[in-house]
Design a protein around this motif. Structure first.
Motif, PDB file in Angstrom:
ATOM      1  N   SER A 113       8.585   8.393  -0.186  1.00  0.00           N
ATOM      2  CA  SER A 113       8.773   9.850  -0.132  1.00  0.00           C
ATOM      3  C   SER A 113       7.643  10.560   0.621  1.00  0.00           C
ATOM      4  N   ASN A 114       7.155   9.939   1.700  1.00  0.00           N
ATOM      5  CA  ASN A 114       6.032  10.538   2.432  1.00  0.00           C
ATOM      6  C   ASN A 114       6.400  11.904   3.015  1.00  0.00           C
ATOM      7  N   LYS A 121       9.355   3.665  10.043  1.00  0.00           N
ATOM      8  CA  LYS A 121      10.061   4.763   9.366  1.00  0.00           C
ATOM      9  C   LYS A 121      11.308   4.263   8.646  1.00  0.00           C
ATOM     10  N   GLU A 122      12.034   3.355   9.278  1.00  0.00           N
ATOM     11  CA  GLU A 122      13.247   2.816   8.670  1.00  0.00           C
ATOM     12  C   GLU A 122      12.912   1.967   7.445  1.00  0.00           C
ATOM     13  N   THR A 123      11.836   1.189   7.537  1.00  0.00           N
ATOM     14  CA  THR A 123      11.414   0.377   6.385  1.00  0.00           C
ATOM     15  C   THR A 123      11.035   1.260   5.216  1.00  0.00           C
ATOM     16  N   TRP A 124      10.296   2.318   5.477  1.00  0.00           N
ATOM     17  CA  TRP A 124       9.892   3.223   4.390  1.00  0.00           C
ATOM     18  C   TRP A 124      11.118   3.914   3.783  1.00  0.00           C
ATOM     19  N   LYS A 125      12.098   4.209   4.600  1.00  0.00           N
ATOM     20  CA  LYS A 125      13.343   4.787   4.079  1.00  0.00           C
ATOM     21  C   LYS A 125      14.042   3.781   3.172  1.00  0.00           C
ATOM     22  N   THR A 168       0.830  -1.204   0.000  1.00  0.00           N
ATOM     23  CA  THR A 168       0.000   0.000   0.000  1.00  0.00           C
ATOM     24  C   THR A 168       0.863   1.252   0.000  1.00  0.00           C
ATOM     25  N   THR A 169       1.937   1.221   0.770  1.00  0.00           N
ATOM     26  CA  THR A 169       2.783   2.402   0.918  1.00  0.00           C
ATOM     27  C   THR A 169       3.550   2.697  -0.369  1.00  0.00           C
ATOM     28  N   ILE A 170       4.043   1.660  -1.039  1.00  0.00           N
ATOM     29  CA  ILE A 170       4.724   1.873  -2.320  1.00  0.00           C
ATOM     30  C   ILE A 170       3.738   2.405  -3.355  1.00  0.00           C
ATOM     31  N   ALA A 171       2.501   1.891  -3.350  1.00  0.00           N
ATOM     32  CA  ALA A 171       1.478   2.384  -4.278  1.00  0.00           C
ATOM     33  C   ALA A 171       1.252   3.881  -4.082  1.00  0.00           C
TER      34      ALA A 171
END
Length: 495
Positions: free
Chosen positions: A87-88, A78-82, A24-27
């Motif tokens: 780019s949130n 947060k680390e996973t999204w990094k 979902t976050t990558i989308a």
């Protein structure tokens, strides 16, 4: 300047990120990056849902306070999204004061509108889903969403008059046919709302790890009632940021939370006098090698391990090339490796490398003069148009199919023209320019999906890593530009 506001759901803070939350976050990241390319003012929100019985129970098992548990998980997300190059613009946590204050304000608005009343609720409660169910809704006596046991509960509660908004919701769905996508999810919601809505229990007396209910200190706010408000609390409702970005342009979520977002959330907003979101897009679930993903099975896919093993871009690419967005998908590491080898290494990486080698050998690494080739130019411009239309429809696999159709056609163009055999420098220069310019366009189109790879292509073409929709036209690459061939983009992986 146009604005664009995209959100993920806030993820429940009981465990580390997995393939579902990453998907979902990558989308959302793909959407945000594309709209930034188009010069729009973008706000991309994700975050954590940090209240509720489930978190309280999980913390107790670990010997932690609920706050200690959520504080330990927030950095992991947060680390996973990094690691995934997300780019949130913000990361909202529902334990933050900025969220709690807006929750209180919205509940007061709903209360003052006469839509909250005190009563008593008796029903079957699923703790993991934080949801009440009737006997008729159960599947084999268990929660219809997660399949777990339900518990009979009777308690004093405050209700939200959800039933009051049944007709207004149906009218809203009718007037806004794109509000719920895909259509199958829209039909599910409409059919269920037509069956009749019951008022919603929005407080608990037994759950302590929650926001206090502003009108009764013996009660706390139902976790879903307050969690949904994150989409406006992160905008500092009712301030300037809210005025700039609301309503949200698209809220992304998996199918198990469609009801909360497509029924309860707009009804709450109607009551509070706030416009609803423009669009909810509901995607499917991932299985792993044909099996349901579960800790007990030991097949939970850790996105961090995938990044470490294959790189963020390859993982991002696979998820959105493999399955149409909106449908269920089956994750296979074997299929991931296959796509890396055949598509990323052979088709894309090899094309970039062989073109730049030819430019080095024949033009000392300098971009030759521009010569028109109607077929390649027309094909590239057609792909740009198709990609734009498909991203607007969130058809990400179609976008990648189109981009790789262009890549494959360019490989054919090389093989058909055999530039290594051409002695006429003018003719050779024209062929190589067409290839270089097409690669430049491809780098921009790939950027939302594979930002690192797009940047590497741009640099090797002698360009800056600046991607703009305005440059999605033919003839932007200037002759005389010095290319900078580097390492091949993707190495093949032994299966």
């Amino acid at each position: 300047m146009n604005k664009f506001y995209v959100t993920t759901p806030i993820y429940y803070a009981t465990d580390s990120p997995h393939i579902g939350t990453a998907y979902t976050t990558i989308a959302a990241d793909i959407i945000a990056r594309w709209h930034r390319i188009k010069g729009e003012k973008v706000f991309f929100l994700t975050g954590l849902d940090e209240h509720g019985q489930k978190i309280e129970d999980a913390a107790l098992k670990m010997g932690l306070t609920p706050q200690e548990l959520v504080d330990s998980l927030a950095p992991k997300f947060k680390e996973t999204w990094k690691n995934l190059n997300i780019s949130n613009d913000d990361f909202i946590r529902t334990t933050e004061e900025r969220h709690i204050s807006v929750v209180n304000e919205i509940i007061k608005k709903i209360y003052n509108n006469g839509d909250i009343y005190k009563g008593e609720y008796e029903g079957l409660y699923c703790i993991p889903c934080e949801s009440f169910w009737t006997e008729l809704q159960l599947v084999d006596g268990k929660c219809p969403d997660c399949g777990r046991e339900v518990k009979k509960v009777k308690e004093e509660t405050y209700f939200f008059k959800l039933s009051k908004y049944q007709n207004r919701l149906l009218e809203f769905y009718d007037n806004n046919p794109d509000f719920i996508s895909p259509e199958s999810r829209r039909n599910e919601i409409i059919n269920r709302v037509r069956e009749g809505l019951k008022d919603l229990s929005i407080t608990r007396t037994t759950v302590k790890w929650a926001i206090p209910f502003p009108f009764d200190e013996e009660h706390t706010v139902y976790v879903w009632m307050e969690a949904l408000i994150n989409y406006i609390s992160a905008l500092d409702y009712p301030g300037e940021k809210f005025k700039t970005f609301w309503p949200s342009d698209v809220e992304l979520m998996a199918k198990e939370i469609n009801w909360f977002h497509s029924v309860i959330w707009p009804a709450m907003l109607f009551s509070a006098g706030i416009d609803p979101p423009k669009k909810n897009f509901i995607h499917g679930w991932w299985t792993v090698d044909g099996k349901r993903m579960a800790k007990s099975v030991g097949n939970v896919v850790d996105p961090n391990k995938m990044v470490e093993k294959y790189g963020a871009d390859a993982f991002r690419y696979y998820l959105f090339r493999e399955v149409p967005f909106g449908q269920d998908g089956d994750f296979s590491e074997k299929a991931l490796v296959s796509r890396i080898n055949s598509e990323l290494a052979d088709s894309l990486g090899n094309l970039v490398n062989r073109v730049l080698v030819l430019v080095e050998k024949n033009f000392e690494g300098v971009v030759p003069k521009h010569h028109i080739n109607d077929r390649i130019e027309k094909l590239s411009l057609n792909i740009i148009k198709a990609v734009d239309e498909s991203i607007e429809r969130l058809e990400f696999n179609v976008v990648l199919n189109d981009i790789f159709y262009l890549i494959n056609e360019l490989n054919k163009y090389v093989n058909e023209n055999k530039p290594w055999e051409i002695e006429d420098k003018t003719k050779l220069g024209g062929i190589l320019y067409n290839l270089l310019e097409s690669l430049r366009i491809i780098s921009i189109l790939l950027y939302p999906f594979m930002p690192e790879t797009a940047g590497k292509i741009a640099i090797q073409l002698g360009l800056d890593k600046e991607f703009s929709y305005d440059k999605l036209k033919w003839g932007v690459l200037k002759d005389g530009t010095k290319t900078k061939r580097d390492q091949i983009l993707f190495n093949k992986i032994k299966a």
